[in-house]
Enzyme design. Structure first.
Site, PDB file in Angstrom:
ATOM      1  CG  HIS A   6      28.998  27.127  65.330  1.00 13.66           C
ATOM      2  ND1 HIS A   6      27.823  27.803  64.172  1.00 13.66           N
ATOM      3  CD2 HIS A   6      29.390  26.236  64.210  1.00 13.66           C
ATOM      4  CE1 HIS A   6      29.255  28.282  62.980  1.00 13.66           C
ATOM      5  NE2 HIS A   6      29.589  27.183  63.321  1.00 13.66           N
ATOM      6  CG  LEU A  14      41.836  24.188  63.954  1.00 20.29           C
ATOM      7  CD1 LEU A  14      40.781  25.020  65.108  1.00 20.29           C
ATOM      8  CD2 LEU A  14      40.596  23.114  62.868  1.00 20.29           C
ATOM      9  CD  GLU A  44      39.326  23.025  72.049  1.00 21.04           C
ATOM     10  OE1 GLU A  44      39.796  24.089  72.858  1.00 21.04           O
ATOM     11  OE2 GLU A  44      38.881  23.275  70.448  1.00 21.04           O
ATOM     12  CB  THR A  52      32.659  23.687  67.656  1.00 19.91           C
ATOM     13  OG1 THR A  52      32.896  23.508  65.989  1.00 19.91           O
ATOM     14  CG2 THR A  52      31.383  23.019  67.513  1.00 19.91           C
ATOM     15  CB  CYS A 108      35.725  25.246  69.952  1.00 12.09           C
ATOM     16  SG  CYS A 108      35.436  24.838  67.995  1.00 12.09           S
TER      17      CYS A 108
END
Ligand SMILES: [Zn+2]
Ligand SMILES: [Zn+2]
Length: 343
Positions: free
Chosen positions: A47, A179, A65, A44, A42
């Site tokens: 990040h 997404l 996930e 993220t 992801c």
């Protein structure tokens, strides 16, 4: 002899992940040991690697996930046969705070997250609380099902619960990332008219394949003019901003009809300001969305089992190639989700 596993560790921020051989963890009371068969990646995760999430404490194993099979049960766990195929809800919640009691456990005040504040699925095995497990039919590939808890369920929550999209609604998904493409499928199952706007033609083509009714290539077409044409000048009923910066929020608010909703799925800016006329006088709503409820996850698993939704996967990588896989996300070369696939 102690059983060992391969795991990808975030050792230090800003550095590639490091593959290490470590002992397979033992499930504690109430936990289940999962043999990881798929782990989605992801944005993220970037990040996390870059130290932008304050709660992350390296060294640890990221990966939120997760899907796999039940390998061993900790003390007190029942109802999960060994070998059962499961996807793993990300949030570990308290069940007792006010938000949990409201059935909004994704906003639990005491939550910790798998792959964030505790070890995740970028490894051959992973221990998770039993209440995070949602069983899934064995014929659904686990290296695809793994994205259901995040990419799929999050958009389901955004579209169904927060956006309250209804049949016939004209909606705009602004941003055709992994997404956004999932969102197209979900909105189509509700019977909405779906427009997707984006800059990359390959991602727009994938959105079309996923069922989008109209596309706006923002490099070549005028977003305002096309939106007016598609909505007869009325504005969209619901808009999903997958980017979430000042410019997109401002522009998209103008494209929302009076009393319509602008749902912020992406958030890149710390703050934003909006026009009072657009919000107050036209009763437009700006709404945030975060994650999904456990029921959202169960719903999405059912929709995938019934063939109504299909997790949209771009590429699968072996665990050993995690840094190459993360590179795809970094350079935005992926059309749909990238996953790790374990044998
Ligand atoms: Zn995520
Ligand atoms: Zn709680």
């Amino acid at each position: 002899m102690e059983k060992m596993m391969k795991a990808a560790f975030l050792e230090r921020f800003h550095e590639p992940l490091v593959l290490r051989n470590v002992p397979v963890p033992e499930p504690g009371p109430g936990e289940v040991l999962i043999k990881v068969r798929g782990c989605g990646l992801c944005p993220t995760d970037l990040h996390i690697r870059e130290g932008r999430i304050a709660s992350i404490r390296p060294p640890y194993i990221p990966g939120h996930e997760v899907a796999g099979t039940v390998e061993a049960l900790g003390e007190g766990v029942t109802g999960h046969p060994l070998g059962e195929h499961v996807v793993v809800g990300i949030d570990v919640v308290c069940g007792t705070c006010d938000m949990c009691r409201r059935g909004m456990e994704h906003l639990c005040r005491n939550r910790v997250r798998i792959g964030f504040e505790r070890n995740g699925g970028q490894a051959e095995y992973c221990c998770v609380p039993a209440e995070c497990l949602v069983p899934i039919r064995a014929d659904i590939p686990l290296d695809e099902a793994c994205i259901i808890p995040d990419a799929v369920a999050c958009m389901y929550h955004a579209i169904k619960d927060v956006g309250s999209v209804r049949p016939g609604d004209r909606i705009l998904i602004y941003g055709a990332g992994s997404l956004g493409i999932q969102g197209v499928q979900i909105a189509k199952t509700i019977g909405a008219h779906v427009t997707v706007a984006g800059r990359t033609q390959a991602k727009l083509d994938a959105s079309r394949e996923a069922g989008a009714d109209a596309l706006i290539n923002t490099r070549e077409e005028d977003l305002e003019a096309e939106s007016a044409r598609l909505t007869g000048g009325l504005g969209f009923d619901v808009i999903f901003d997958m980017i979430g910066i000042q410019e997109t929020i401002d522009r998209l608010l103008h494209l929302t009809r009076p009393a319509g909703k602008l749902v912020l799925v992406g958030y890149a800016a710390e703050t934003f300001s909006v026009n009072t006329q657009e919000t107050v006088v036209k009763e437009k709503q700006i709404l945030g969305i975060r994650g999904s409820t456990r029921q959202n996850l169960r719903d999405c698993v059912r929709l995938v089992e019934e063939g109504i939704l299909k997790p949209y996967i771009y590429k699968k990588y072996p665990l050993e190639e995690i840094n190459t896989a993360l590179g795809e996300l970094e350079h935005l070369t992926n059309v749909g989700r990238v996953t790790l696939s374990m044998p």
